[in-house]
Design a protein around this motif. Structure first.
Motif, short mmCIF file in Angstrom:
data_model
loop_
_atom_site.label_atom_id
_atom_site.label_comp_id
_atom_site.label_asym_id
_atom_site.label_seq_id
_atom_site.Cartn_x
_atom_site.Cartn_y
_atom_site.Cartn_z
N SER A 232 0.84 -1.21 0.00
CA SER A 232 0.00 0.00 0.00
C SER A 232 0.87 1.25 0.00
N GLY A 233 1.96 1.22 0.78
CA GLY A 233 2.87 2.36 0.79
C GLY A 233 3.52 2.58 -0.56
N LEU A 234 3.92 1.49 -1.20
CA LEU A 234 4.50 1.63 -2.55
C LEU A 234 3.48 2.20 -3.52
N ALA A 235 2.22 1.73 -3.39
CA ALA A 235 1.18 2.25 -4.29
C ALA A 235 0.94 3.73 -4.06
N ALA A 236 0.97 4.17 -2.76
CA ALA A 236 0.75 5.59 -2.47
C ALA A 236 1.89 6.46 -2.96
N ASP A 237 3.10 5.90 -2.97
CA ASP A 237 4.28 6.68 -3.39
C ASP A 237 4.70 6.37 -4.81
N ARG A 238 3.79 5.84 -5.60
CA ARG A 238 4.19 5.42 -6.95
C ARG A 238 4.67 6.59 -7.80
N GLU A 239 4.05 7.77 -7.61
CA GLU A 239 4.49 8.92 -8.40
C GLU A 239 5.89 9.36 -8.00
N THR A 240 6.14 9.40 -6.68
CA THR A 240 7.47 9.76 -6.21
C THR A 240 8.51 8.75 -6.67
N ILE A 241 8.15 7.46 -6.60
CA ILE A 241 9.08 6.42 -7.05
C ILE A 241 9.35 6.56 -8.53
N GLY A 242 8.31 6.90 -9.28
CA GLY A 242 8.50 7.09 -10.72
C GLY A 242 9.45 8.23 -11.02
N ARG A 243 9.28 9.35 -10.29
CA ARG A 243 10.19 10.48 -10.49
C ARG A 243 11.61 10.12 -10.06
N SER A 244 11.72 9.34 -8.96
CA SER A 244 13.05 8.92 -8.50
C SER A 244 13.75 8.05 -9.54
N LEU A 245 12.99 7.16 -10.14
CA LEU A 245 13.58 6.31 -11.18
C LEU A 245 14.09 7.15 -12.34
N SER A 246 13.32 8.18 -12.68
CA SER A 246 13.77 9.07 -13.74
C SER A 246 15.05 9.78 -13.34
N GLY A 247 15.11 10.25 -12.04
CA GLY A 247 16.33 10.90 -11.56
C GLY A 247 17.51 9.94 -11.51
N ILE A 248 17.25 8.69 -11.11
CA ILE A 248 18.33 7.70 -11.08
C ILE A 248 18.87 7.45 -12.49
N ASN A 249 17.99 7.43 -13.45
CA ASN A 249 18.43 7.26 -14.83
C ASN A 249 19.33 8.42 -15.27
N THR A 250 18.93 9.65 -14.90
CA THR A 250 19.76 10.81 -15.25
C THR A 250 21.10 10.75 -14.52
N LEU A 251 21.07 10.40 -13.22
CA LEU A 251 22.31 10.29 -12.45
C LEU A 251 23.23 9.24 -13.05
N SER A 252 22.68 8.09 -13.45
CA SER A 252 23.50 7.04 -14.05
C SER A 252 24.16 7.53 -15.34
N ALA A 253 23.40 8.26 -16.14
CA ALA A 253 23.97 8.77 -17.39
C ALA A 253 25.08 9.78 -17.12
N GLU A 254 24.86 10.70 -16.15
CA GLU A 254 25.89 11.69 -15.85
C GLU A 254 27.11 11.03 -15.20
N THR A 255 26.89 10.04 -14.35
CA THR A 255 28.02 9.32 -13.75
C THR A 255 28.85 8.62 -14.82
N ALA A 256 28.16 8.02 -15.78
CA ALA A 256 28.88 7.37 -16.88
C ALA A 256 29.71 8.38 -17.65
N ASP A 257 29.13 9.57 -17.92
CA ASP A 257 29.90 10.60 -18.62
C ASP A 257 31.09 11.05 -17.79
N LEU A 258 30.89 11.19 -16.45
CA LEU A 258 31.99 11.59 -15.57
C LEU A 258 33.12 10.57 -15.59
N LEU A 259 32.75 9.30 -15.53
CA LEU A 259 33.77 8.25 -15.55
C LEU A 259 34.53 8.24 -16.88
N VAL A 260 33.81 8.52 -17.97
CA VAL A 260 34.48 8.55 -19.27
C VAL A 260 35.52 9.67 -19.32
#
Length: 343
Positions: A232-260
């Motif tokens: 139920s908590g996951l369902a209530a926070d699904r929008e926040t989790i969705g935005r977090s996943l989008s942020g994690i994707n951006t962070l992963s891409a920037e980290t990959a660029d930094l490592l390069v």
């Protein structure tokens, strides 16, 4: 004369063989000769019915299905189907004829079974339509076979096929009788009874599992309750989790660029790190390094307290003296006895 007699015998033998082969081929192909009459049956379910399938009376093939289509009359609203079929004119259909769509085998093939109902014995005209009130859908064997699932699970495929065939023939009024079906079922259930030891062990194991679950019913209920709250908590926070996943994707891409971009520098640092460890490992440097590490916490604490004001160091003068006179006979000193200078 002898040659002529042998030739006649050969011709007679060939003719008889050809005739018998033709009869056999016609029987296998279900080819029927004679004029036929065509009829149309309106049914509520024509699933599995296709052109070329049999039309039977008392189990005997008397015709075949010629066409299947959706009924477009005003009263059906497309919910019924029309089946066109032909029947030998020697098999007279009457006003009381009823049409039933039946299973031909377990693969799902169908055929039309024609029976004489309670209607008038007046013959049907060629091209007549048998209404929905005198047609019946196929026997639904799903519920019946679901009831035999435990039995089928313990049988070989050949036994299943044989028992299924007897069921279909018995229920559709063809082939064996109920006694034959019951005798076959009894023999198969006897085979299952021979495995009572295996079944008994399975039941004992199930009892042990259920007993363990029953002994920990409160823990199980607590687990289910916590799992429900978690989901139920996951369902209530699904929008926040969705935005977090989008942020994690951006962070992963920037980290990959930094490592390069920093990979060459990291490679050089790793190479120099080996040189540093080699230098620190020399006996002459080990003692100095240990002394630095031992005194570092106290120095860092003092330095941190001194640098708490930001980008400058704050000093407080507690004591001042001179070892040589600044002026003749003058050697000034400065000593503060405040609490901050006593530490």
């Amino acid at each position: 004369m002898k040659v002529k007699g042998s030739l006649i015998k050969l011709i007679v033998f060939a003719a008889v063989t050809l005739f018998a082969t033709s009869i056999l081929a016609l029987t296998i192909a279900n080819i029927q000769f004679g004029s036929k009459a065509t009829y149309t049956a309106v049914v509520s379910d024509a699933t599995g019915v296709i052109p070329g399938q049999d039309v039977r009376i008392a189990g005997v093939r008397v015709g075949e299905v010629s066409d299947v289509r959706v009924a477009h009359d005003a009263g059906s609203d497309g919910a019924n189907a029309e089946i066109d079929f032909s029947v030998l004119k020697s098999s007279v259909l009457t006003q009381g004829t009823e049409v039933t769509v039946k299973y031909r085998n377990l693969v799902g093939q169908r055929y039309l079974a024609l029976t004489q109902g309670a209607g008038a014995p007046t013959p049907l005209a060629d091209g007549a339509t048998i209404p929905l009130s005198r047609t019946h859908p196929a026997l639904d064997l799903t519920v019946l076979f679901n009831g035999f699932k435990p039995l089928f699970a313990a049988l070989s495929p050949s036994d299943v096929n044989e028992l299924s065939g007897l069921l279909i023939q018995t229920l559709q009024g063809e082939g064996g009788d109920v006694n034959t079906l019951l005798a076959k079922t009894a023999s198969l259930t006897s085979t299952i009874a021979d495995r009572d030891a295996v079944i008994g062990r399975t039941i004992d194991n199930l009892n042990a599992v259920l007993g363990t679950v029953d002994a920990h019913d409160q823990q199980l209920l607590s687990l289910i309750d916590q799992l429900q709250r978690f989901t139920s908590g996951l369902a209530a926070d699904r929008e926040t989790i969705g935005r977090s996943l989008s942020g994690i994707n951006t962070l992963s891409a920037e980290t990959a660029d930094l490592l390069v971009s920093t990979r060459p520098l990291i490679k050089d640092d790793v190479a120099q790190l080996r040189t540093l460890t080699t230098t620190l490992n020399k006996p002459s440097n080990v003692k100095e390094f240990e002394s630095f590490i031992t005194g570092a916490p106290g120095r860092i604490t003092t330095l941190t307290r001194t640098a708490t004001y930001g980008s400058w160091f704050n000093f407080y003068l507690c004591k001042f003296d001179t070892r040589s006179p600044i002026l003749p006979g003058v050697s000034p000193t400065y000593d503060v006895s405040s609490a901050r200078c006593q530490s």
